[in-house]
Design a protein around this motif. Structure first.
Motif, PDB file in Angstrom:
ATOM      1  N   VAL A  22      31.808  15.716  37.546  1.00 16.46           N
ATOM      2  CA  VAL A  22      31.460  16.290  36.250  1.00 16.46           C
ATOM      3  C   VAL A  22      30.113  16.977  36.376  1.00 16.46           C
ATOM      4  O   VAL A  22      29.364  16.743  37.321  1.00 16.46           O
ATOM      5  CB  VAL A  22      31.407  15.191  35.161  1.00 16.46           C
ATOM      6  CG1 VAL A  22      32.740  14.482  35.029  1.00 16.46           C
ATOM      7  CG2 VAL A  22      30.300  14.172  35.458  1.00 16.46           C
ATOM      8  N   GLY A  23      29.783  17.824  35.408  1.00 15.22           N
ATOM      9  CA  GLY A  23      28.508  18.510  35.472  1.00 15.22           C
ATOM     10  C   GLY A  23      27.342  17.662  35.024  1.00 15.22           C
ATOM     11  O   GLY A  23      26.320  17.561  35.697  1.00 15.22           O
ATOM     12  N   ASP A  24      27.473  17.039  33.873  1.00 11.61           N
ATOM     13  CA  ASP A  24      26.390  16.353  33.191  1.00 11.61           C
ATOM     14  C   ASP A  24      26.217  14.917  33.711  1.00 11.61           C
ATOM     15  O   ASP A  24      27.172  14.138  33.694  1.00 11.61           O
ATOM     16  CB  ASP A  24      26.710  16.331  31.696  1.00 11.61           C
ATOM     17  CG  ASP A  24      25.614  15.740  30.832  1.00 11.61           C
ATOM     18  OD1 ASP A  24      24.620  15.227  31.384  1.00 11.61           O
ATOM     19  OD2 ASP A  24      25.751  15.783  29.601  1.00 11.61           O
ATOM     20  N   PRO A  25      25.015  14.531  34.142  1.00 12.85           N
ATOM     21  CA  PRO A  25      24.811  13.141  34.559  1.00 12.85           C
ATOM     22  C   PRO A  25      25.155  12.139  33.463  1.00 12.85           C
ATOM     23  O   PRO A  25      25.689  11.054  33.761  1.00 12.85           O
ATOM     24  CB  PRO A  25      23.317  13.092  34.908  1.00 12.85           C
ATOM     25  CG  PRO A  25      22.963  14.498  35.250  1.00 12.85           C
ATOM     26  CD  PRO A  25      23.816  15.366  34.374  1.00 12.85           C
ATOM     27  N   GLY A  65      25.690  18.763  38.197  1.00 12.18           N
ATOM     28  CA  GLY A  65      24.817  19.730  37.561  1.00 12.18           C
ATOM     29  C   GLY A  65      25.525  21.028  37.236  1.00 12.18           C
ATOM     30  O   GLY A  65      26.751  21.108  37.237  1.00 12.18           O
ATOM     31  N   VAL A  66      24.726  22.072  36.955  1.00  9.79           N
ATOM     32  CA  VAL A  66      25.246  23.362  36.519  1.00  9.79           C
ATOM     33  C   VAL A  66      25.227  24.356  37.669  1.00  9.79           C
ATOM     34  O   VAL A  66      24.199  24.545  38.315  1.00  9.79           O
ATOM     35  CB  VAL A  66      24.414  23.913  35.341  1.00  9.79           C
ATOM     36  CG1 VAL A  66      24.902  25.297  34.939  1.00  9.79           C
ATOM     37  CG2 VAL A  66      24.469  22.960  34.154  1.00  9.79           C
ATOM     38  N   GLY A  67      26.372  24.991  37.936  1.00 12.53           N
ATOM     39  CA  GLY A  67      26.430  26.059  38.916  1.00 12.53           C
ATOM     40  C   GLY A  67      26.955  25.640  40.274  1.00 12.53           C
ATOM     41  O   GLY A  67      26.865  24.476  40.679  1.00 12.53           O
ATOM     42  N   GLY A  68      27.506  26.623  40.977  1.00 13.96           N
ATOM     43  CA  GLY A  68      28.191  26.364  42.229  1.00 13.96           C
ATOM     44  C   GLY A  68      27.335  25.914  43.395  1.00 13.96           C
ATOM     45  O   GLY A  68      27.732  24.997  44.128  1.00 13.96           O
ATOM     46  N   PRO A  69      26.153  26.510  43.653  1.00 16.83           N
ATOM     47  CA  PRO A  69      25.393  26.114  44.844  1.00 16.83           C
ATOM     48  C   PRO A  69      25.016  24.640  44.857  1.00 16.83           C
ATOM     49  O   PRO A  69      25.180  23.960  45.866  1.00 16.83           O
ATOM     50  CB  PRO A  69      24.163  27.028  44.774  1.00 16.83           C
ATOM     51  CG  PRO A  69      24.639  28.247  44.055  1.00 16.83           C
ATOM     52  CD  PRO A  69      25.595  27.725  43.012  1.00 16.83           C
TER      53      PRO A  69
END
Length: 242
Positions: A22-25, A65-69
């Motif tokens: 998921v993105g958000d911790p 987190g946010v974004g691919g890298p």
């Protein structure tokens, strides 16, 4: 050599083979609250990782987190630690009539506009979900929409105009920020990957006001709760996950 990996600080070995990312911790923490015997096994920067069991099956839940890298860093370390099947649970903007707030979208493939996979493999290489995961998700959530999603690195346009009209004409149904990175990474490493997304707004050109975007609404929270159960059920039910 340290017993933990440097970026996510998860154990170097021994994680369960199934992971929900998921993105958000805070979402990782919320999902872990649904697991039995959840244990925090790593935390650093945007990366927060738990192990636990869902209906008796060991799983990992981890934020990227946010974004691919940055997400790619997490995927690589999870794979090094033992994960073989990845399922992304996230939010997305709708690009199709009839797909509304709180709805679930099962990704069959993704447009590679993620800003990182172009540095891994030629742009002609596809970003495709593992069919078994698409089937497992569809079996658990038959009401969910299925189709191609657009993974884009930039959250909002600035000087350049988005190729929105072309992707709408091509029947792309939702837009988000990390999935194609996961799909390409998994394919290149011989792993399994898929995604289920919750719609948190309308991203079509007739809704261009960024100030109108508000993912913190009950309808979205209810969709995320539903998608969490769907994702965990599909993750443990998918054939050949280990």
């Amino acid at each position: 050599m340290s017993d933990v990996l440097p970026i996510t600080k998860i154990p170097r070995h021994g994680l369960p083979p199934r992971a929900l990312v998921v993105g958000d911790p805070d979402r990782a923490t919320a999902v872990a609250g649904s697991l039995t015997d959840a244990v925090l096994v790593g935390q650093n920067r945007e990366y927060r990782s738990y192990t636990g069991t869902w209906k008796g099956v060991p799983v990992v839940v981890s934020s990227h987190g946010v974004g691919g890298p940055g997400a790619l860093c997490q995927f690589g370390e999870l794979a090094e630690a033992g994960v073989r099947t990845f399922l992304r649970l996230g939010t997305a903007g709708s690009l199709a009539e009839g797909i509304t707030d709180g709805d679930l979208v099962i990704a069959e493939a993704a447009v590679r506009d993620d800003g990182v996979t172009q540095q891994l493999i030629h742009p002609e290489y596809p970003a495709f979900a593992t069919p078994e995961l698409v089937v497992a998700l569809s079996r658990v959530a038959p009401e969910a929409h299925r189709g191609v999603v657009w993974t884009r690195a930039a959250f909002s346009p600035l000087v350049l105009t988005l190729p929105m009209a072309e992707y709408l004409a091509a029947r792309v149904i939702a837009i988000e920020m990390e999935l194609s990175t996961l799909l390409v990474f998994a394919a290149l490493r011989g792993l399994r990957a898929g995604g289920v997304l919750v719609i948190d707004g309308d991203a079509r050109p007739e809704h261009p006001d960024p100030s109108a975007y508000d993912p913190h609404r009950d309808v979205v929270a209810e969709g995320v709760a539903r998608a969490t159960r769907v994702a965990l059920d599909a993750l443990i039910d998918v054939e050949g996950a280990e």
